[in-house]
Design a protein around this motif. Structure first.
Motif, PDB file in Angstrom:
ATOM      1  N   LYS A 115       0.825  -1.208   0.000  1.00  0.00           N
ATOM      2  CA  LYS A 115       0.000   0.000   0.000  1.00  0.00           C
ATOM      3  C   LYS A 115       0.862   1.261   0.000  1.00  0.00           C
ATOM      4  O   LYS A 115       0.570   2.234  -0.688  1.00  0.00           O
ATOM      5  CB  LYS A 115      -0.931   0.001   1.215  1.00  0.00           C
ATOM      6  N   GLN A 116       1.927   1.239   0.810  1.00  0.00           N
ATOM      7  CA  GLN A 116       2.822   2.403   0.859  1.00  0.00           C
ATOM      8  C   GLN A 116       3.496   2.637  -0.486  1.00  0.00           C
ATOM      9  O   GLN A 116       3.613   3.771  -0.954  1.00  0.00           O
ATOM     10  CB  GLN A 116       3.867   2.194   1.954  1.00  0.00           C
ATOM     11  N   ASP A 117       3.942   1.554  -1.117  1.00  0.00           N
ATOM     12  CA  ASP A 117       4.594   1.678  -2.426  1.00  0.00           C
ATOM     13  C   ASP A 117       3.630   2.220  -3.471  1.00  0.00           C
ATOM     14  O   ASP A 117       3.992   3.079  -4.281  1.00  0.00           O
ATOM     15  CB  ASP A 117       5.142   0.320  -2.878  1.00  0.00           C
ATOM     16  N   MET A 118       2.391   1.729  -3.436  1.00  0.00           N
ATOM     17  CA  MET A 118       1.396   2.185  -4.398  1.00  0.00           C
ATOM     18  C   MET A 118       1.085   3.664  -4.191  1.00  0.00           C
ATOM     19  O   MET A 118       0.976   4.436  -5.147  1.00  0.00           O
ATOM     20  CB  MET A 118       0.118   1.351  -4.269  1.00  0.00           C
ATOM     21  N   ASN A 119       0.933   4.073  -2.933  1.00  0.00           N
ATOM     22  CA  ASN A 119       0.659   5.480  -2.641  1.00  0.00           C
ATOM     23  C   ASN A 119       1.836   6.363  -3.049  1.00  0.00           C
ATOM     24  O   ASN A 119       1.656   7.479  -3.559  1.00  0.00           O
ATOM     25  CB  ASN A 119       0.361   5.669  -1.156  1.00  0.00           C
ATOM     26  N   GLY A 120       3.055   5.846  -2.818  1.00  0.00           N
ATOM     27  CA  GLY A 120       4.233   6.612  -3.189  1.00  0.00           C
ATOM     28  C   GLY A 120       4.321   6.820  -4.684  1.00  0.00           C
ATOM     29  O   GLY A 120       4.675   7.913  -5.154  1.00  0.00           O
ATOM     30  N   GLU A 121       4.002   5.779  -5.456  1.00  0.00           N
ATOM     31  CA  GLU A 121       4.038   5.893  -6.906  1.00  0.00           C
ATOM     32  C   GLU A 121       3.023   6.912  -7.417  1.00  0.00           C
ATOM     33  O   GLU A 121       3.234   7.573  -8.433  1.00  0.00           O
ATOM     34  CB  GLU A 121       3.763   4.524  -7.538  1.00  0.00           C
ATOM     35  N   LYS A 122       1.887   7.011  -6.709  1.00  0.00           N
ATOM     36  CA  LYS A 122       0.842   7.941  -7.121  1.00  0.00           C
ATOM     37  C   LYS A 122       1.022   9.333  -6.512  1.00  0.00           C
ATOM     38  O   LYS A 122       0.209  10.231  -6.744  1.00  0.00           O
ATOM     39  CB  LYS A 122      -0.534   7.397  -6.718  1.00  0.00           C
ATOM     40  N   GLY A 123       2.080   9.504  -5.718  1.00  0.00           N
ATOM     41  CA  GLY A 123       2.319  10.788  -5.074  1.00  0.00           C
ATOM     42  C   GLY A 123       1.350  11.090  -3.962  1.00  0.00           C
ATOM     43  O   GLY A 123       1.147  12.255  -3.600  1.00  0.00           O
ATOM     44  N   MET A 124       0.727  10.056  -3.386  1.00  0.00           N
ATOM     45  CA  MET A 124      -0.263  10.239  -2.329  1.00  0.00           C
ATOM     46  C   MET A 124       0.395  10.154  -0.960  1.00  0.00           C
ATOM     47  O   MET A 124       1.366   9.427  -0.763  1.00  0.00           O
ATOM     48  CB  MET A 124      -1.363   9.180  -2.448  1.00  0.00           C
ATOM     49  N   THR A 125      -0.156  10.906  -0.022  1.00  0.00           N
ATOM     50  CA  THR A 125       0.341  10.877   1.360  1.00  0.00           C
ATOM     51  C   THR A 125      -0.113   9.594   2.038  1.00  0.00           C
ATOM     52  O   THR A 125      -1.260   9.178   1.902  1.00  0.00           O
ATOM     53  CB  THR A 125      -0.188  12.079   2.148  1.00  0.00           C
ATOM     54  N   VAL A 126       0.784   8.954   2.759  1.00  0.00           N
ATOM     55  CA  VAL A 126       0.464   7.717   3.462  1.00  0.00           C
ATOM     56  C   VAL A 126      -0.319   8.039   4.731  1.00  0.00           C
ATOM     57  O   VAL A 126       0.102   8.867   5.539  1.00  0.00           O
ATOM     58  CB  VAL A 126       1.745   6.939   3.813  1.00  0.00           C
ATOM     59  N   ASP A 127      -1.473   7.389   4.901  1.00  0.00           N
ATOM     60  CA  ASP A 127      -2.285   7.557   6.097  1.00  0.00           C
ATOM     61  C   ASP A 127      -1.820   6.533   7.136  1.00  0.00           C
ATOM     62  O   ASP A 127      -2.283   5.394   7.163  1.00  0.00           O
ATOM     63  CB  ASP A 127      -3.770   7.345   5.760  1.00  0.00           C
ATOM     64  N   HIS A 128      -0.875   6.944   7.969  1.00  0.00           N
ATOM     65  CA  HIS A 128      -0.282   6.012   8.936  1.00  0.00           C
ATOM     66  C   HIS A 128      -1.298   5.535   9.963  1.00  0.00           C
ATOM     67  O   HIS A 128      -1.241   4.373  10.402  1.00  0.00           O
ATOM     68  CB  HIS A 128       0.905   6.677   9.641  1.00  0.00           C
ATOM     69  N   LYS A 129      -2.229   6.383  10.325  1.00  0.00           N
ATOM     70  CA  LYS A 129      -3.250   5.987  11.301  1.00  0.00           C
ATOM     71  C   LYS A 129      -4.103   4.851  10.749  1.00  0.00           C
ATOM     72  O   LYS A 129      -4.412   3.885  11.462  1.00  0.00           O
ATOM     73  CB  LYS A 129      -4.137   7.189  11.645  1.00  0.00           C
ATOM     74  N   ALA A 130      -4.479   4.948   9.480  1.00  0.00           N
ATOM     75  CA  ALA A 130      -5.282   3.895   8.850  1.00  0.00           C
ATOM     76  C   ALA A 130      -4.487   2.603   8.736  1.00  0.00           C
ATOM     77  O   ALA A 130      -5.022   1.502   8.917  1.00  0.00           O
ATOM     78  CB  ALA A 130      -5.766   4.352   7.482  1.00  0.00           C
ATOM     79  N   LEU A 131      -3.186   2.731   8.444  1.00  0.00           N
ATOM     80  CA  LEU A 131      -2.348   1.543   8.312  1.00  0.00           C
ATOM     81  C   LEU A 131      -2.202   0.827   9.651  1.00  0.00           C
ATOM     82  O   LEU A 131      -2.268  -0.408   9.731  1.00  0.00           O
ATOM     83  CB  LEU A 131      -0.976   1.925   7.763  1.00  0.00           C
ATOM     84  N   LEU A 132      -2.006   1.583  10.710  1.00  0.00           N
ATOM     85  CA  LEU A 132      -1.856   0.979  12.035  1.00  0.00           C
ATOM     86  C   LEU A 132      -3.139   0.295  12.496  1.00  0.00           C
ATOM     87  O   LEU A 132      -3.099  -0.664  13.285  1.00  0.00           O
ATOM     88  CB  LEU A 132      -1.436   2.039  13.059  1.00  0.00           C
ATOM     89  N   LYS A 133      -4.265   0.764  11.997  1.00  0.00           N
ATOM     90  CA  LYS A 133      -5.551   0.165  12.362  1.00  0.00           C
ATOM     91  C   LYS A 133      -5.625  -1.295  11.915  1.00  0.00           C
ATOM     92  O   LYS A 133      -6.349  -2.104  12.502  1.00  0.00           O
ATOM     93  CB  LYS A 133      -6.691   0.971  11.736  1.00  0.00           C
ATOM     94  N   GLN A 134      -4.827  -1.637  10.887  1.00  0.00           N
ATOM     95  CA  GLN A 134      -4.791  -3.016  10.413  1.00  0.00           C
ATOM     96  C   GLN A 134      -4.272  -3.969  11.491  1.00  0.00           C
ATOM     97  O   GLN A 134      -4.510  -5.177  11.428  1.00  0.00           O
ATOM     98  CB  GLN A 134      -3.880  -3.116   9.180  1.00  0.00           C
ATOM     99  N   PHE A 135      -3.532  -3.427  12.496  1.00  0.00           N
ATOM    100  CA  PHE A 135      -2.912  -4.257  13.525  1.00  0.00           C
ATOM    101  C   PHE A 135      -3.710  -4.306  14.836  1.00  0.00           C
ATOM    102  O   PHE A 135      -3.229  -4.861  15.815  1.00  0.00           O
ATOM    103  CB  PHE A 135      -1.497  -3.734  13.840  1.00  0.00           C
ATOM    104  N   GLU A 136      -4.888  -3.724  14.870  1.00  0.00           N
ATOM    105  CA  GLU A 136      -5.613  -3.605  16.130  1.00  0.00           C
ATOM    106  C   GLU A 136      -6.002  -4.953  16.741  1.00  0.00           C
ATOM    107  O   GLU A 136      -6.242  -5.037  17.941  1.00  0.00           O
ATOM    108  CB  GLU A 136      -6.874  -2.746  15.947  1.00  0.00           C
ATOM    109  N   HIS A 137      -6.095  -5.998  15.928  1.00  0.00           N
ATOM    110  CA  HIS A 137      -6.540  -7.304  16.445  1.00  0.00           C
ATOM    111  C   HIS A 137      -5.399  -8.125  17.038  1.00  0.00           C
ATOM    112  O   HIS A 137      -5.613  -9.281  17.435  1.00  0.00           O
ATOM    113  CB  HIS A 137      -7.232  -8.100  15.336  1.00  0.00           C
ATOM    114  N   LEU A 138      -4.192  -7.551  17.113  1.00  0.00           N
ATOM    115  CA  LEU A 138      -3.077  -8.246  17.760  1.00  0.00           C
ATOM    116  C   LEU A 138      -2.069  -7.236  18.295  1.00  0.00           C
ATOM    117  O   LEU A 138      -2.116  -6.059  17.960  1.00  0.00           O
ATOM    118  CB  LEU A 138      -2.391  -9.218  16.788  1.00  0.00           C
ATOM    119  N   ASN A 139      -1.180  -7.711  19.156  1.00  0.00           N
ATOM    120  CA  ASN A 139      -0.132  -6.865  19.702  1.00  0.00           C
ATOM    121  C   ASN A 139       1.092  -6.976  18.800  1.00  0.00           C
ATOM    122  O   ASN A 139       1.884  -7.901  18.914  1.00  0.00           O
ATOM    123  CB  ASN A 139       0.215  -7.307  21.127  1.00  0.00           C
ATOM    124  N   HIS A 140       1.243  -5.998  17.891  1.00  0.00           N
ATOM    125  CA  HIS A 140       2.330  -6.072  16.925  1.00  0.00           C
ATOM    126  C   HIS A 140       3.676  -5.690  17.534  1.00  0.00           C
ATOM    127  O   HIS A 140       4.722  -5.886  16.903  1.00  0.00           O
ATOM    128  CB  HIS A 140       2.045  -5.167  15.716  1.00  0.00           C
TER     129      HIS A 140
END
Length: 403
Positions: A115-140
């Motif tokens: 996702k980060q690579d795709m956003n970088g290629e498109k010049g989009m800002t990475v939403d780190h909060k949304a990415l971290l939400k992917q880990f809410e179901h475990l202690n990363h």
């Protein structure tokens, strides 16, 4: 007391658990061979579905945890009391859970990097909060071993996500409908006057064709179930028996209708309205209607609000007047009303107080007033911005071992 079927529903409807044996003489019974291959089970729709199911499947295999599961009510599960029992499961099961967690962390890391690579290629800002939400179901922070906190997080995440799953489906559908109408209006702007008029006439014709369909039986009524009994099951409608019907359609045999088993009962009704080969019929709208039917039946029949219809709840419902003499049922019609430079989205039944929804909306349009919320409108009126505005909304190393 919550049984295994209830727990499976909250963690979303996969493998049914068998009842624990009663009064077994352990001296005469050989210990079962432990099978650590997780069975096939139903997809929950959550992004961590496979991880969730495999964790529960393996925990089931531990006798201590299985017994606690049968004797823990839902509130205690939500408060984390069941998660604490992880410390007492066998070392072999814990080792398998460690492996599952490492696989899940690696999966998420790979997904996020893509996702980060795709956003970088498109010049989009990475939403780190949304990415971290992917880990809410475990202690990363501890990616190597599966601990009590991991099970607690998994239960709480799954419970919360599944409770909000229907709401999110409704919201996704509304966005889909609004985007579809926005794109239709944008297309009209590219046409000349004659082509635009033909396109609008065709659109109105398609709406009328869609609204012209056979009578829809009230979901969960005797008429609706008898139709399934006759056409899907091939049985004599004069010999309809609720208990037999329940057993036929309780496909996993756990004594409950879960949400998916209920939704399967409405296919015959939906086929009266929606045909994938017809231009005027939208299959996304069909699935929204299926969801609406299931929610309606659950509200009427699921008296203890556990999102399951037990055999007793079903049989009790078949003795009510509403089952024998139901009100009519109208599928939803999804409409946009232009007021000034803004569109208002409404979902309503085909008939409102004796007039069609289209006629009703035309009256509102003439009056130039904001459409009121109707009794049968499941969504609040929602604004779609005008043409001049965009749409809006909303690694290898030594692993620690368990003691």
């Amino acid at each position: 007391m919550w049984g295994p079927s209830h727990f499976c529903l909250i963690l979303c409807l996969w493998a049914c658990l068998d009842a624990l044996p009663v009064a077994v003489d352990k001296t005469k019974v050989s210990p079962p061979v432990e099978d650590l291959e997780p069975p096939e089970s139903v997809d929950t729709g959550l992004h961590y579905d496979r991880y969730l199911r495999e964790v529960i499947d393996f925990l089931e295999k531990d006798p201590h945890f299985r017994e606690k599961l049968h004797n823990t009510d839902m509130e205690d599960i939500k408060q984390g009391k069941l998660a604490k029992e992880l410390d007492f499961v066998s070392h072999h099961v814990r080792t398998k859970l460690d492996e599952l967690k490492r696989q899940e962390v690696n999966r998420l890391r790979t997904l996020i990097k893509v996702k980060q690579d795709m956003n970088g290629e498109k010049g989009m800002t990475v939403d780190h909060k949304a990415l971290l939400k992917q880990f809410e179901h475990l202690n990363h922070m501890n990616p190597y071993t599966f601990e009590v906190e991991d099970l607690d997080r998994l239960i709480k995440s799954a419970t919360n996500d599944l409770e909000n799953f229907d709401k999110e489906r409704h919201e996704d559908f509304k966005r889909y409908e609004m985007t579809k109408e926005h794109e239709r209006k944008e297309h009209l702007k590219t046409l000349d006057e004659e082509a635009r008029q033909k396109e609008e006439e065709h659109y109105e014709e398609m709406k009328k064709k869609h609204a012209d369909h056979p009578k829809i039986n009230h979901p969960g009524s005797q008429d609706q179930l008898k139709e399934v009994w006759e056409e899907a099951d091939g049985l004599d409608p004069n010999e309809f028996d609720p208990k037999t019907f329940f057993n036929l359609h309780d496909t996993n045999g756990d004594g409950y209708f879960d949400e998916q088993e209920l939704e399967a009962l409405f296919t015959k009704e939906l086929e009266k309205v929606y045909d994938p080969t017809h231009e005027e019929d939208d299959m996304m709208e069909m699935e929204e209607e299926r969801l609406r039917m299931r929610e309606h039946v659950m509200n009427e029949v699921d008296t203890n609000r556990d999102r399951l219809v037990s055999r007793d709840e079903f049989i009790t419902a078949t003795n009510r007047k509403e089952f024998l003499e139901p009100d009519g049922w109208e599928v939803m019609l999804f409409i946009f009303l232009l007021l000034g430079n803004e569109y208002f989205y409404l979902a309503m039944t085909h008939s409102i107080h004796g007039v069609t929804a289209v006629e009703h909306m035309e009256r509102l349009k003439t009056q130039k007033t904001e459409p009121p919320v109707q009794d049968k409108v499941p969504f609040a009126a929602e604004m779609l911005p005008g043409d001049s505005q965009p749409l809006s909304h909303g690694h290898q190393q030594d692993l620690p071992a368990h003691s």
